[in-house]
Design a protein around this motif. Structure first.
Motif, PDB file in Angstrom:
ATOM      1  N   LEU A   1       0.842  -1.192   0.000  1.00  0.00           N
ATOM      2  CA  LEU A   1       0.000   0.000   0.000  1.00  0.00           C
ATOM      3  C   LEU A   1       0.877   1.241   0.000  1.00  0.00           C
ATOM      4  CD1 LEU A   1      -2.613  -1.025   2.729  1.00  0.00           C
ATOM      5  CD2 LEU A   1      -2.845  -1.240   0.258  1.00  0.00           C
ATOM      6  N   MET A   2       0.426   2.289  -0.712  1.00  0.00           N
ATOM      7  CA  MET A   2       1.155   3.545  -0.723  1.00  0.00           C
ATOM      8  C   MET A   2       0.175   4.710  -0.743  1.00  0.00           C
ATOM      9  SD  MET A   2       3.992   5.030  -0.452  1.00  0.00           S
ATOM     10  CE  MET A   2       5.198   6.243  -0.959  1.00  0.00           C
ATOM     11  N   PRO A   3       0.143   5.511   0.334  1.00  0.00           N
ATOM     12  CA  PRO A   3      -0.730   6.683   0.346  1.00  0.00           C
ATOM     13  C   PRO A   3      -0.113   7.841  -0.437  1.00  0.00           C
ATOM     14  CG  PRO A   3       0.495   6.572   2.382  1.00  0.00           C
ATOM     15  CD  PRO A   3       0.905   5.371   1.590  1.00  0.00           C
ATOM     16  N   GLY A   4      -0.963   8.697  -0.981  1.00  0.00           N
ATOM     17  CA  GLY A   4      -0.449   9.844  -1.719  1.00  0.00           C
ATOM     18  C   GLY A   4      -1.507  10.895  -1.928  1.00  0.00           C
ATOM     19  N   THR A   5      -1.080  12.003  -2.470  1.00  0.00           N
ATOM     20  CA  THR A   5      -1.979  13.099  -2.826  1.00  0.00           C
ATOM     21  C   THR A   5      -1.669  13.518  -4.251  1.00  0.00           C
ATOM     22  OG1 THR A   5      -0.432  14.732  -1.943  1.00  0.00           O
ATOM     23  CG2 THR A   5      -2.131  13.918  -0.439  1.00  0.00           C
ATOM     24  N   GLY A   6      -2.598  14.247  -4.837  1.00  0.00           N
ATOM     25  CA  GLY A   6      -2.360  14.736  -6.189  1.00  0.00           C
ATOM     26  C   GLY A   6      -2.575  13.664  -7.239  1.00  0.00           C
ATOM     27  N   LEU A   7      -1.859  13.806  -8.358  1.00  0.00           N
ATOM     28  CA  LEU A   7      -2.009  12.896  -9.484  1.00  0.00           C
ATOM     29  C   LEU A   7      -1.591  11.475  -9.100  1.00  0.00           C
ATOM     30  CD1 LEU A   7      -2.584  12.657 -12.582  1.00  0.00           C
ATOM     31  CD2 LEU A   7      -0.126  13.017 -12.918  1.00  0.00           C
ATOM     32  N   VAL A   8      -2.431  10.496  -9.458  1.00  0.00           N
ATOM     33  CA  VAL A   8      -2.125   9.101  -9.164  1.00  0.00           C
ATOM     34  C   VAL A   8      -1.060   8.597 -10.138  1.00  0.00           C
ATOM     35  CG1 VAL A   8      -3.024   6.756  -9.134  1.00  0.00           C
ATOM     36  CG2 VAL A   8      -4.399   8.629  -8.204  1.00  0.00           C
ATOM     37  N   GLN A   9      -0.003   8.025  -9.579  1.00  0.00           N
ATOM     38  CA  GLN A   9       1.040   7.377 -10.376  1.00  0.00           C
ATOM     39  C   GLN A   9       0.891   5.869 -10.201  1.00  0.00           C
ATOM     40  OE1 GLN A   9       3.323   8.852 -12.276  1.00  0.00           O
ATOM     41  NE2 GLN A   9       3.425  10.985 -11.591  1.00  0.00           N
ATOM     42  N   LEU A  10       1.104   5.106 -11.273  1.00  0.00           N
ATOM     43  CA  LEU A  10       0.920   3.659 -11.212  1.00  0.00           C
ATOM     44  C   LEU A  10       2.219   2.875 -11.237  1.00  0.00           C
ATOM     45  CD1 LEU A  10      -2.189   3.249 -13.534  1.00  0.00           C
ATOM     46  CD2 LEU A  10      -2.123   3.269 -11.036  1.00  0.00           C
ATOM     47  N   GLU A  11       3.328   3.513 -11.523  1.00  0.00           N
ATOM     48  CA  GLU A  11       4.642   2.867 -11.480  1.00  0.00           C
ATOM     49  C   GLU A  11       5.492   3.549 -10.428  1.00  0.00           C
ATOM     50  OE1 GLU A  11       5.521   0.163 -12.901  1.00  0.00           O
ATOM     51  OE2 GLU A  11       3.754  -0.071 -14.167  1.00  0.00           O
ATOM     52  N   PRO A  12       6.352   2.797  -9.742  1.00  0.00           N
ATOM     53  CA  PRO A  12       7.127   3.402  -8.658  1.00  0.00           C
ATOM     54  C   PRO A  12       8.192   4.371  -9.131  1.00  0.00           C
ATOM     55  CG  PRO A  12       7.818   1.138  -9.026  1.00  0.00           C
ATOM     56  CD  PRO A  12       6.594   1.343  -9.864  1.00  0.00           C
TER      57      PRO A  12
ATOM     58  N   ARG B   1       6.759   4.689  12.051  1.00  0.00           N
ATOM     59  CA  ARG B   1       6.104   5.871  11.504  1.00  0.00           C
ATOM     60  C   ARG B   1       7.091   6.685  10.705  1.00  0.00           C
ATOM     61  NH1 ARG B   1       5.844   8.211  17.198  1.00  0.00           N
ATOM     62  NH2 ARG B   1       7.152  10.075  17.187  1.00  0.00           N
ATOM     63  N   VAL B   2       6.553   7.409   9.734  1.00  0.00           N
ATOM     64  CA  VAL B   2       7.395   8.170   8.828  1.00  0.00           C
ATOM     65  C   VAL B   2       6.567   9.279   8.191  1.00  0.00           C
ATOM     66  CG1 VAL B   2       6.929   6.764   6.767  1.00  0.00           C
ATOM     67  CG2 VAL B   2       9.153   7.894   7.013  1.00  0.00           C
ATOM     68  N   ALA B   3       7.200  10.373   7.860  1.00  0.00           N
ATOM     69  CA  ALA B   3       6.554  11.479   7.154  1.00  0.00           C
ATOM     70  C   ALA B   3       6.936  11.416   5.679  1.00  0.00           C
ATOM     71  CB  ALA B   3       6.966  12.813   7.766  1.00  0.00           C
ATOM     72  N   LEU B   4       5.955  11.340   4.803  1.00  0.00           N
ATOM     73  CA  LEU B   4       6.174  11.288   3.363  1.00  0.00           C
ATOM     74  C   LEU B   4       6.120  12.690   2.770  1.00  0.00           C
ATOM     75  CD1 LEU B   4       3.912   8.193   2.594  1.00  0.00           C
ATOM     76  CD2 LEU B   4       6.397   8.235   2.876  1.00  0.00           C
ATOM     77  N   GLU B   5       6.788  12.878   1.636  1.00  0.00           N
ATOM     78  CA  GLU B   5       6.870  14.207   1.055  1.00  0.00           C
ATOM     79  C   GLU B   5       5.521  14.719   0.570  1.00  0.00           C
ATOM     80  OE1 GLU B   5       8.931  14.712  -2.696  1.00  0.00           O
ATOM     81  OE2 GLU B   5       8.908  12.550  -3.019  1.00  0.00           O
ATOM     82  N   SER B   6       4.537  13.847   0.401  1.00  0.00           N
ATOM     83  CA  SER B   6       3.190  14.269   0.026  1.00  0.00           C
ATOM     84  C   SER B   6       2.463  14.955   1.172  1.00  0.00           C
ATOM     85  CB  SER B   6       2.372  13.061  -0.426  1.00  0.00           C
ATOM     86  OG  SER B   6       2.248  12.122   0.639  1.00  0.00           O
ATOM     87  N   GLY B   7       3.068  14.924   2.350  1.00  0.00           N
ATOM     88  CA  GLY B   7       2.427  15.476   3.527  1.00  0.00           C
ATOM     89  C   GLY B   7       1.696  14.445   4.346  1.00  0.00           C
ATOM     90  N   VAL B   8       1.686  13.196   3.902  1.00  0.00           N
ATOM     91  CA  VAL B   8       1.033  12.117   4.637  1.00  0.00           C
ATOM     92  C   VAL B   8       1.968  11.618   5.737  1.00  0.00           C
ATOM     93  CG1 VAL B   8       0.049   9.805   4.493  1.00  0.00           C
ATOM     94  CG2 VAL B   8      -0.287  11.428   2.612  1.00  0.00           C
TER      95      VAL B   8
END
Length: 769
Positions: free
Chosen positions: A102-113, A138-145
């Protein structure tokens, strides 16, 4: 991404972990908390994500899948995370798993890593504020998640706190080790579906290391997504309203229009049997959405597990290393039976364990028979009983008989020998009750039926039986095979005896002496020998093989293999010319130039002379001095290895941790003793690292004292057991496991008289010195 150790150890989460530890004599401080980043750098191949002791789910971050350094999916120093998958291998030299990412994100959905070198090209994200502790990551992702992870035995829990606005979670079922986009697929079946209640289920079949293994899952979210998107092979978007899809490279995206309104919790159970098993696991272990309660329960379980060994003295770094080693030594084998007891057997059928039993996976037996299983017989006898029962069951179910390296219902056959017999023989020798006779028919078939289904791990068995050794001109790794087959014969003879097969036991016992047929008395080395009886010449012990086609040793060269024999050590000493000659050969091992040939595998690491601490074949060698009456040399070397080969840093394990074997070696050696031959049920003294250790032995207690022990006092001047002088350089399992106080008097100078007498030397091959 680098985390400061003081920040890690000072976190409130670890303060809570420490506060849950029962008070048992020796005080525990925050500096004793595990540093789960140890082993995640260098070639340690560990992962920092949460799991429970021997748990089925190993949830954690994946940073790369294309390098040997990322066999676990994670490597310290990688600057971005691909996502969070639910299964990982700890410290192995081959990669697999990484299921249900699983990978949370914001903005445009990307389908390849996207590549590690360009995190902006795909869905992988840079990260910061990474924290890892037992039971929580726990970790902070650059998307703000902000991503937080925890676990129950069979269920992974995610809590994603999104910034204000829309967000999504990608489920990538094509993610795995070593299958880059465009490569030949290693997954041939995948399915995913969403039910009316929002439960997402699916599974896949993977042909990576464990060929054809299956994993199934059931996933739920605390908030129903506003919409879902399915993607089939080649990332082809499926029509709106799609509820299920099948293929080989599938993905799914969950969308929330206001993801940042409240944290989103996802809980995902897995099963090696079927989706129904995953659903049942989820229903049993995820009855509410209280993420913090799951964290607290995970911490409490780890607090109990880590309380098995408590120490005072040494440095803060050494205490952290010990706590981390104890943690890593309780990760595998991993639970593989569902809540209803079902599991995928090695025969391809589904079986059910008896009430109260469990099935296990990730049996790294070539490594772990040496120290990890012996450690568990001391600190967790109940777990040992569960493991032994499973070993017996799976031995009877496998078409190959004794276990080699089973992974999720598939026998990988990795490494040589059939070392599943060793923990059985060890447990039998230590009085662990089990139906050992039930395993004997399968062991007998592997030992004597040369037409039985073979794997690479047991090639040359018929030649070994007929010639007394595996010849180098026909079978690769012939020298190591001969020695390791002989050790398995030694183990199997004990099971035969327990089963009442006395003639077979005698035959195996005789054949366990085949090790001597590859020890050349002329050179004193374990040396390749051809079918006509001649030796490879000219001989260079640093070389791995007599031709480019064949390696004669398994992850070793002639130096390391010369000391591979763990049983019949007095026979080995006599074969090599006696005490003085054997001691001189050991001296040469540790003082020879640390030169390796260009084709040496990376496993041969951590060199002291030609001794290689970073791999298993000679990890007992430092303790062999006790068998020639020179234990003071053992004491000096063990202290050096404890302080030089382990550090409180990401690259603090000198080689692959190998499902806890490297860590178990440290735990034993830091306590002051080691099981050179686990089947002998005896421990050879080394040099304790701490001033005091308090060890829980089931319902008993062992106290190890070394008052005034310092960095400059590696030598043992004297030993006492329960207050009485103890002149021997070893102690038997029955005595030690009964509990008591073992006291070492440490010194800056050696005492050559301690353990020198023949009557005080360790037993071997069932005989005293």
């Amino acid at each position: 991404m680098t985390i400061d150790r003081r920040t890690l150890l000072g976190s409130s989460a670890l303060a809570l972990l420490a506060s849950t530890l029962p008070g048992r004599g020796a005080a525990r401080t925050l500096s004793d908390a595990p540093n789960l980043l140890i082993g995640t750098g260098g070639d340690g191949h560990t992962y920092p994500g949460p799991t429970l002791p021997f748990g089925m789910v190993q949830l954690g971050p994946d940073t790369d899948v294309e390098r040997w350094a990322t066999c676990s999916g994670y490597h310290h120093g990688d600057g971005s995370i691909m996502g969070f998958s639910h299964t990982h291998l700890s410290g192995t030299g081959i990669g697999d798993m990484l299921d249900v990412m699983l990978m949370p994100g914001t903005g445009l959905v990307q389908l390849e890593p996207g590549p590690l070198s360009d995190p902006d090209a795909g869905y992988r994200q840079r990260f910061s504020d990474e924290r890892a502790e037992p039971g929580l990551y726990r970790v902070a992702l650059e998307s703000g998640v902000r991503a937080e992870l925890t676990v129950t035995e069979r269920t992974g829990w995610h809590r994603y706190t999104f910034p204000n606005g829309a967000g999504h979670v990608l489920l990538d079922l094509s993610h795995l080790i070593g299958d880059a986009p465009g490569a030949a697929p290693l997954i041939d079946e995948v399915s995913v579906a969403i039910d009316g209640d929002g439960t997402i289920t699916g599974g896949r079949r993977v042909f990576r290391w464990a060929k054809g293994r299956r994993i199934h899952f059931a996933l739920q979210a605390s908030r129903r997504p506003d919409r879902v998107s399915f993607f089939g092979d080649s990332d082809v978007a499926q029509p709106a309203g799609t509820r299920q899809v099948a293929g080989k490279r599938l993905k799914m995206v969950l969308h929330w229009d206001d993801a940042g309104a409240t944290p989103i919790v996802l809980r995902c159970a897995i099963s090696g049997v079927d989706v129904a098993g995953a659903r049942a696991n989820l229903a049993s272990e995820a009855r509410d959405w209280n993420f913090d309660a799951v964290v607290h329960a995970a911490r409490a379980k780890w607090a109990k597990a880590l309380d098995a060994v408590r120490v005072t003295g040494g440095s803060a770094d050494q205490r952290a290393i010990l706590a981390t080693a104890l943690y890593h030594a309780q990760l595998a084998p991993t639970l593989f039976s569902d809540i209803d007891g079902r599991y995928a057997g090695l025969d391809g059928h589904v079986h059910t364990v008896p009430a109260g039993g469990a099935a296990y996976s990730s049996w790294s037996l070539w490594d772990t028979y040496r120290a990890l299983h012996p450690l568990l017989t001391l600190i967790d006898p109940a777990r040992t009983k569960s493991l032994i029962d499973d070993l017996i069951r799976q031995t009877t179910q496998s078409r190959y008989g004794p276990l080699v390296w089973p992974l999720q219902g598939k026998e990988t056959g990795t490494m040589i020998g059939w070392h599943g017999v060793v923990p059985l023989a060890e447990a039998q020798a230590k009085g662990v009750p089990a139906d050992y006779a039930a395993a004997w028919p399968a062991i007998a078939k592997r030992s004597f039926d040369f037409t039985a289904p073979d794997r690479n791990n047991s090639r040359g068995r018929e030649l070994y039986d007929r010639l007394g050794y595996v010849p180098a001109d026909g079978v690769d790794e012939s020298v190591s095979r001969t020695q390791e087959y002989a050790y398995d014969d030694w183990a199997s003879s004990h099971i035969a005896r327990a089963a009442g097969a006395s003639e077979a036991a005698d035959r195996l016992l005789r054949r366990s002496g085949n090790w001597k047929n590859v020890i050349d008395t002329g050179t004193g080395f374990a040396r390749p020998r051809f079918a006509d009886g001649s030796w490879w010449s000219p001989y260079d012990p640093i070389q791995l093989g007599h031709t480019s086609q064949y390696r004669d040793y398994t992850e070793a060269n002639g130096w390391q293999a010369t000391f591979l024999n763990q049983h019949d050590i007095y026979g080995r000493i006599a074969h090599g010319g006696g005490d003085a000659a054997f001691a001189a050969k050991l001296d040469a091992l540790f003082s020879a130039p640390s030169t390796l040939p260009a084709n040496a595998p990376p496993d041969i690491s951590g060199l002291v002379g030609q001794y290689a601490h970073g791999n298993e074949p000679d990890q007992h060698a430092a303790y062999l001095y006790a068998y020639v009456g020179q234990p003071w040399k053992t004491q000096r070397l063990v202290r050096r290895l404890c302080t030089e080969m382990y550090r409180n840093d990401p690259d603090g394990i000198i080689g692959n941790d190998d499902c806890g074997q490297m860590s178990a070696w440290f735990v034993f050696s830091a306590l002051g003793f080691y099981p050179v031959d686990p089947i002998e049920a005896a421990y050879v003294f080394g040099s304790p690292l701490f001033e005091r250790a308090d060890v829980r032995l089931g319902d008993k207690r062992l106290v190890i004292e070394a008052p005034g022990n310092r960095a400059d006092t590696p030598y043992v001047a004297a030993v006492a057991w329960n207050g009485a002088p103890w002149s021997k350089s070893w102690i038997d399992h029955r005595t030690l496991a009964g509990g008591g106080t073992l006291r070492f008097t440490m010194s800056a100078t050696p005492n050559p008289r301690f353990g020198e007498a023949r009557a005080d030397r360790p037993p071997s091959f069932g005989h005293p010195a």
